[in-house]
Scaffold this active site. Structure first.
Site, PDB file in Angstrom:
ATOM      1  N   GLU A 109      -0.446 -42.278  -8.195  1.00 20.75           N
ATOM      2  CA  GLU A 109      -0.181 -42.222  -9.642  1.00 20.75           C
ATOM      3  C   GLU A 109       0.514 -43.505 -10.107  1.00 20.75           C
ATOM      4  OE1 GLU A 109       1.698 -38.223  -9.311  1.00 20.75           O
ATOM      5  OE2 GLU A 109       0.475 -37.747 -11.065  1.00 20.75           O
ATOM      6  N   GLU A 129      -1.649 -32.875  -4.107  1.00 22.40           N
ATOM      7  CA  GLU A 129      -0.722 -31.902  -4.688  1.00 22.40           C
ATOM      8  C   GLU A 129      -1.280 -30.486  -4.662  1.00 22.40           C
ATOM      9  OE1 GLU A 129      -1.208 -34.885  -5.821  1.00 22.40           O
ATOM     10  OE2 GLU A 129       0.638 -35.761  -6.617  1.00 22.40           O
TER      11      GLU A 129
END
Ligand code: NAD
Length: 691
Positions: A109, A129
């Protein structure tokens, strides 16, 4: 935490938080400060964000998630990450990420918030995730689609699977692969050709086709339709991506924050995170840290049957030279063929490069003589489950190998103490219990006798970790850990059959509970004869287990051993593993019911789940009481990794704790009155109730 250097107009911000460059709040603060400094520095024309040459960052510290006390805190955590990464994207000077190693989760990210990305050829990218039961909370659901398109992004976000550098380049996730080894030089080249910042949040070319986006959402919804209701993360990911593309980037970020909080609010996610930490804990063994574990660069596997073949492959996959020995030439050849075809398959599936496969196969040598085994530092015995055969083989290993060599047995049931009798150096015997298929099952039980020295245990633990498996230390006692809990579970399924429950209803109930497959389908795969033999050892040692239903005993007597004989609890057609109703099994069940004077009764799903799950739970307390494992969480990890116990339930003991120990005890008391003493609650459970 961040090294700041400037040369030739480029400022290199190097993350420097050993060992893994994990992202924490203090690091985010420093990152913002360093960026501010670089943007004010008149010598700096562009910024390179880098980590170590072989590793960028391991992503966010998962510990941050564990400590979240409220929705507000979860939202705040996500927002702080988003804002810090937005500051990177908003930098007026171009920022290039130079990444290497496994670039996962928040590390990716962060890289995506940079204006350009270059990577090492061996870099791999993923958004894992979802496997922890959460949605990415730092802009990943917004920037990934804008870089690689909606459909590809949803695939990465919803599966958690990694892509390699070449694929990342093809998809547009990275702009260049730093061939030639100097990643920073590639980043400088990228900066030189940059015409100012390119904000990922403003990229639209990959996501501007509304119809294509809608098709991707529809596809994802279809894929998620069968998901378990306990797991909300995939839906939250989809919602955030959708909000970001249909409404706005900002709306998507807000949805990410809310989704993150909603996930953290579920027991399923908290259990997955609990297991994540528990799995890291298993190899922390008091007293072992200071023991130097021996290095194993050459190993041997004796017995090339089902297990030996898988174990040898696991070793080769980790770059360990391995000599395999079987007394039976054709078994040896069959084993080597199985390894070769498995490696070939991985190449065909694109999971292994052809050169790596060559290298792997070069590590293997096959033999029927003991000379090749002589220089192995660790020898794994995986011959027939027969104490006399194993003792002979252990003697042969001792005769062939140096005194320093460690000998590991893969026995599933035989006490190591009995195998150690007659050895010249019994102290070097340790159990390494792999699970089938050994090359892919992630658990290894390390079995320690009272007399096993710490160094031997330390070596076995380190070796299992080198194989990228999770070692769980277990004291030597019949059934060790996983089988000790799982055999009573499998046995209970046969009591349910005898009482009148249908096999598909029993299996279906446990799939509903969260197992990948029901107990009866599983035992048909493993072999009913194996259950009968293992049970003999376990009931001999633990009277509380109670007898095995005659249904299982008679099926074995009549040759219905499971898939291998074409029928067991179910019937199988040649070359087809689909379980079908078996008239033979129905006859056996009816016979047993008649002989026992038992009228079949309907058994509901609740009762099936309660009885099967509580057999494991009760046994887990016996295991704790005997000090077989170091900690409760070790047992939870072992059951999830070894049997497929649902991870969102956190493992057998976590499940019991979530039910409430008082409730569990009362349920066991009731079942003991209804079904028999095998359900009588363990004393430790009574003592712990309310603790
Ligand atoms: P298997 O019957 O498939 O293979 C055993 C191999 O050992 C055969 O190839 C045989 O030729 C060889 N062998 C027998 N005696 C030998 C000797 N004296 N010297 C050299 N080779 C010899 O058995 P398996 O299923 O691979 O099981 C091996 C061990 O692993 C057993 O102790 C078993 O309990 C344990 N185990 C099995 C499983 C499983 O699911 N199959 C799981 C965990 C542990």
């Amino acid at each position: 935490m961040i090294e700041y250097t400037v040369s030739d107009g480029a400022c290199v911000l190097r993350l420097s938080v050993p060992p893994l460059n994990t992202i924490t709040f203090p690091l985010l603060n420093e990152l913002r400060a360093a960026l501010g400094r670089a943007n004010l520095d008149p010598e700096v024309q562009g910024i390179i964000l880098a980590g170590q040459s072989d590793h960028f960052s391991a992503g966010a510290d998962v510990g941050l998630f564990r400590g979240l006390a409220s929705d507000e805190e979860a939202v705040r955590t996500s927002r702080l990450f988003q804002e810090a990464f937005q500051a990177v994207e908003d930098s007026p000077k171009p920022v290039v990420a130079a990444v290497a190693g496994r670039v996962m989760g928040s590390a990716l990210e962060l890289a995506m918030a940079c204006h350009f990305r270059v990577c090492a050829p061996s870099a791999r990218f993923s958004m894992p995730e979802v496997t922890l039961g959460i949605n990415p909370g730092a802009g990943g659901t917004q920037r990934l689609p804008r870089l690689i398109g909606t459909e590809e992004a949803l695939t990465m976000l919803l599966t958690g699977e990694a892509i390699d550098a070449r694929r990342a380049r093809a998809l547009g996730l990275v702009d260049a692969i730093g061939e030639g080894g100097d990643l920073l030089e590639s980043a400088r080249t990228s900066l030189r050709s940059a015409r100012g910042p390119r904000k990922t949040g403003l990229c639209t070319d990959k996501v501007s086709n509304a119809a294509a986006n809608e098709a991707a959402f529809r596809g994802a919804r279809q894929r998620l339709a069968g998901m378990r209701p306990e797991i909300v993360a995939p839906w939250k990911i989809l919602e955030a991506v959708q909000a970001g593309l249909v409404e706005s980037f900002q709306a998507g970020l807000r949805r990410e924050q809310e989704g993150f909080a909603a996930c953290m609010n579920t027991l399923a996610t908290r259990n997955k995170i609990y297991l994540f930490f528990a799995a890291r804990e298993t190899s922390r063994i008091p007293g072992l840290a200071e023991q130097a574990a021996a290095d194993v660069t050459k190993a041997a596997v004796i017995g090339m049957g089902t297990m030996g073949t898988g174990i040898a492959q696991a070793l080769m996959m980790s770059g360990i030279r391995v000599a395999v020995l079987d007394q039976d030439v054709s078994a040896l050849e069959r084993g080597v063929d199985r390894i070769r075809s498995s490696v070939r398959k991985r190449v065909e599936q694109g999971r292994l490069a052809p050169e790596a496969a060559e290298g792997m196969l070069g590590l293997l040598s096959a033999t029927t003589g003991w000379r090749e085994v002589a220089d192995a530092q660790l020898v794994i015995e995986a011959v027939f489950e027969d104490a006399a055969v194993k003792r002979t083989v252990l003697g042969q290993i001792e005769g062939a190998c140096g005194e320093e060599a460690i000998i590991a047995s893969n026995t599933s049931t035989i006490s190591l103490d009995s195998l150690a009798e007659g050895m010249r150096h019994p102290e070097r015997l340790v159990g390494m219990h792999f699970f089938n298929p050994a090359h892919s099952m992630p658990l290894v039980e390390i079995i320690r006798r009272d007399a096993t020295p710490a160094k031997v245990v330390a070596t076995a633990v380190r070796f299992a970790k080198a194989l990228r498996k999770t070692p769980v230390l277990v004291r030597n006692r019949e059934g060790f850990l996983v089988n000790r809990l799982f055999i009573p579970y499998l046995k209970e399924a046969f009591w349910l059959l005898e009482e009148g429950a249908d096999a598909p209803a029993i299996d279906g109930a446990m799939v509903e509970f969260g197992f990948p497959m029901g107990p009866l389908t599983l035992i048909d795969m493993a072999g009913l004869d194996v259950l009968v033999l293992t049970d003999r050892v376990l009931t001999g040692a633990f009277r509380s287990h109670g007898p095995l239903s005659n249904v299982a005993v008679r099926l074995v007597e009549r040759g219905h051993l499971g898939q291998k004989s074409g029928s067991g609890v179910y019937r199988y057609e040649k070359g087809d593993r689909t379980p079908r109703p078996s008239a033979e099994a129905a006859r056996v069940i009816a016979e047993v019911q008649q002989a026992e004077g038992r009228a079949p009764r309907p058994v509901g799903q609740d009762e099936i789940i309660r009885r099967l799950a509580l057999r494991m739970v009760n046994e887990a307390f016996y295991v704790m009481a005997e000090g077989i494992v170091q900690r409760e969480s070790d047992m939870d990890v072992a059951m999830v990794l070894g049997t497929g116990f649902p991870d969102f339930r956190g493992g057998v003991l976590k499940y019991a704790r979530d039910l409430g120990l008082g409730h569990v005890r009362a349920d066991l008391d009731r079942l003991a009155a209804e079904c028999g003493a095998r359900f009588a609650p363990c004393r430790l459970l009574r003592e712990m109730e309310g603790v």
